[in-house]
Scaffold this active site. Sequence first.
Site, PDB file in Angstrom:
ATOM      1  N   ASP A  74       1.803  -0.373  -4.042  1.00  0.00           N
ATOM      2  CA  ASP A  74       1.418  -0.381  -2.642  1.00  0.00           C
ATOM      3  C   ASP A  74       0.240  -1.346  -2.496  1.00  0.00           C
ATOM      4  O   ASP A  74      -0.349  -1.796  -3.478  1.00  0.00           O
ATOM      5  CB  ASP A  74       1.070   1.035  -2.149  1.00  0.00           C
ATOM      6  CG  ASP A  74       1.267   1.137  -0.638  1.00  0.00           C
ATOM      7  OD1 ASP A  74       1.209   0.090   0.034  1.00  0.00           O
ATOM      8  OD2 ASP A  74       1.472   2.247  -0.117  1.00  0.00           O
TER       9      ASP A  74
HETATM   10  C1  BGC Z   1       1.566   1.017   3.120  1.00  0.00           C
HETATM   11  C2  BGC Z   1       2.976   0.715   2.693  1.00  0.00           C
HETATM   12  C3  BGC Z   1       3.391  -0.644   3.157  1.00  0.00           C
HETATM   13  C4  BGC Z   1       2.383  -1.662   2.669  1.00  0.00           C
HETATM   14  C5  BGC Z   1       2.714  -3.089   3.030  1.00  0.00           C
HETATM   15  C6  BGC Z   1       0.603  -0.099   2.813  1.00  0.00           C
HETATM   16  O1  BGC Z   1      -0.633   0.098   3.376  1.00  0.00           O
HETATM   17  O2  BGC Z   1       1.159   2.213   2.508  1.00  0.00           O
HETATM   18  O3  BGC Z   1       3.841   1.699   3.181  1.00  0.00           O
HETATM   19  O4  BGC Z   1       4.676  -0.938   2.735  1.00  0.00           O
HETATM   20  O5  BGC Z   1       1.114  -1.346   3.201  1.00  0.00           O
HETATM   21  O6  BGC Z   1       2.518  -3.359   4.355  1.00  0.00           O
END
Ligand code: BGC
Length: 731
Positions: A289
Amino acid sequence: MKHPEIEKRIKDLLGKMTLEEKVGQLHQAGGSIVGAFDLSLEEILTMVQDGRMTEEEAHKMISEAKRDWHEDDLRAGRIGSYLGLVGSEEMNRMQHIAVEETRLGIPLINGFDVIHGFRTITPIPLAESCAWDMDLWEHTARMSAEEAAAAGIHMTFSPMVDVSKDPRWGRIAESAGEDALLNGLYGEAKVKGYQTDDLARHDALAACVKHFAAYGAAEGGRDYNRVDMSPQRFEEEYLPSYERAVKAGARAVMPAFNDLSGVPCSVNKKLLTDILRKRWGFDGMTISDANAIAECINHGIAADRRDAARQALNAGMDMDMTSGCFLDHVKELVETDEVSMERLDEAVGDILRLKFELGLFDDPYRSDAEREKAAMLTPAHRALAREAARKSMVLLKNDGLLPLKEGLRIGLAGALASDGDEMCGTWAGIVQPGDCRSIRDGLEVEQISYDRVTEGPLPDCDVFLCAIGEGKNESGEAASRASLELRDEDIALLKRLKASGKPVVAVVFAGRPLCLGPAIECAGAILMAWHPGTEAGPAILDLLFGRANPSARLTAGFPAATGQCPSLYYDHIRTGRPAGKFKYTSKYLDAPVEPLFPFGFGLSYTDYQYSDISASQTKDGIHAEITVQNTGDRAGDEIVQCYFRDPVARRVRPVRKLAAFEKIALRPGESKRVSFDIPDTALGYFDPDMNFIIDDGLIEIHIGANARDTLRADVNFIRENQAPAANTSRP
Ligand code: BGC
C-alpha cells in the site's frame, strides 16, 4: 496461472538484467507536483489544517496541477510502474520512454484506484453490495475497466474485500459489508469483470485484491489502527473473502497498512508467502500500500528504511508503492546477501509476468486519445449506472407514503438534494464537476415542479423530500467517525418539516450505516441512497415514483447508537448470557443490543411470504428449500437468504451465518420454490487446536428475508464414513 512461454521469456529477460534494472522494476513511482501553483505540498496541508483553504480547494489545486513523472529516472531504468498516471497520451509518452529509451525496453505498468467507476461512477461498493447481484457487480466492473483502460490504466487497486463490521471505520464504504461470503462473491465478480478471461484485451484491467488482510477489523474503527484477533476468527471470518477473490484469478494482491496481531502486513511472511503463495498457489504480483513499507518504521518494527525494505522483500512483497525504500536499498541488500538474488528474481519475475500477461511487451500502447474520448460516460454507461443505483438503494421505512403519486407538489430540503458532486462518494475515479445528477437535477430533467426549502417559511407543498446524511468526504480512507449520529442540522431540519404536518420522505446519503432514530421519528419513509454515483437523482426518482421497485438489502446492520459498534454484526458469537429482560445479561443500560435495521433487511413495494421450509442431508452437505410468494400487487425482486446455526460445537460459534442466497423475480401472486445446496465445508470451523472440523449432529437452517426474520428447519447431520477431519487447512 503460469504460462510456459511467458516463463521462458521472463527467464531470458532476467538473464539480461543488471541488478540496478531489477531493482528499478520493483519501484512504483507517483508523479510529483510541479508548477501551476507557488505553494509546496506542505504549505497546502498547513493551510488546510489552519482553515485558510478547504480540503476541496486543496484537492482541486493538486489534481489540476501538472505532474512530473520523473522521466530521467524512467530513462535510467529506475521505474517499473506508475501510480495514477491518467490519460492515454501522457501514458503513451511515458511508455515510449520505457520501451524505446531504456536499455531493455521493459514496458511500464500503470495502476490506479478504479473502485466504483472511472468517469461513470456507480454506487460505492457498500451500496452496490446491497444488490446481492453478482451479474451486476461484474457488469459495472467491466464498464469501469473499459473506461479506465482507454485512459491508459493497466491495473486497478480493486476489489477491496475487507470484511467490515464496524461502521465507524470510514472504509466500510469501500467494502461489501460485514459478511465474509458476500465480500468474497463481490470480489470474485469484480475480478472477472475487470480482467475478463484475457488480460491482453485492450479493455481489460488487472485486478489487485486488497487490503490483505483484515484491515476492516481496525481497533476502534480508527483507520490504519492495529488488528488483533484469534487465528480461528481470522481464518473463519476474515481470510475467506481474500481467498475467493484471489482464486477467482486476481493477478495482484495488496497487503494492508495495519499490523496483524503484531506483525505489519507489509512485512508479514505468514500472509505474503505461507498463505498467499504456498497455500493458495498465487503466482501474481504483490504490491505494497502507499508508502506502507517505510511506515514499518512508525510501526516500530523496522529500524530504518533499509531494514524495512529488507523485511518487506523477504516476506514476499514484490513492488513498493511510492516509498522508495526498495529503490534506495535493495541493491545493497542483495550485495550483502541480506536479500537473496533468488528472492529478487522471484519478485521481478512476478512483475514481469503481469506485464507479459497484459500483453505490454508486444503491444505497449493500449489506447489513444480518440478511443479514450469515445469510452467515457456514454449513454449506455449512464444507463448501467442508473440501474446499479436503483438496485443498490435500500428502502428502510415506508408507512404507505411511497411510491409517490405523480403530480404531487414536492418541497425539496437539504443541501445534499441539490449537489450532484456529493453523489459520487469516496474514490470517485476522474469524475468531473457536473457529471453526477442530484435529486434536483433529476426533477428538472423530468420537469417535475418543486419548491426549495430555505431558511424562510416552509413552502406550501404536498410532500417533503428531505436529503440528509454525509457528504462524499465523510467516509472512505482516513474518514473514521467517533459518532454515527445524524448531524444536528439534519435532525433540526427533519423536525421542522415534520412540524408542518406534511408527510416527509427522508433520502439518506452516506458511505456507512448511520443512527437513523430521528429520521424514523420524523419521516414516513426512508430511502437509504448511500452515495449512488453519476445517476443518483434519476435513480432515486425511479424508486420514489415507483417506476422501479426497491430490492436492495443491507449488507451491514444499522446501529441504534454508536456505542453498539463494533458488536453490531449479525454473525456475532453466542454468549453465556444472551441479552434478555434479566439484568445480568449481555446488553447495554442505555441502548438496545439489536441493530435498528438488521443485516439483510430492506423493504419493497410488494410483500413476500415465506412457507414450507425443508432441509435434508445430501452426500456432501445440506439441501434446503423454501417457497416464496409475492402476495402483493407489484412485481419485485426478493433476496432469499439462507443461514445456518451449529447449536453445539467444539468452539463457540456464531448465532447464525449466511450460507447462501438467491435473488428471484416474482410477479404479483407468483410463487417460487427456492433451493440451496450448502457444501459441508461451509459448515466447518477451526477447533481450539486449529484443526478444521465439521461437526456431526444438529444443524439448524434458517431461511428468510433478513437475518432476523426467518423460518427454521433442522437437519441431523451425520457425515458418512467420516473420521473427524483433522487437517489444518480449509479443504
Ligand atoms: C489506499 C489504497 C490505495 C492506495 C493507492 C492507499 O492510501 O489505502 O487502498 O489503493 O492508496 O491510491
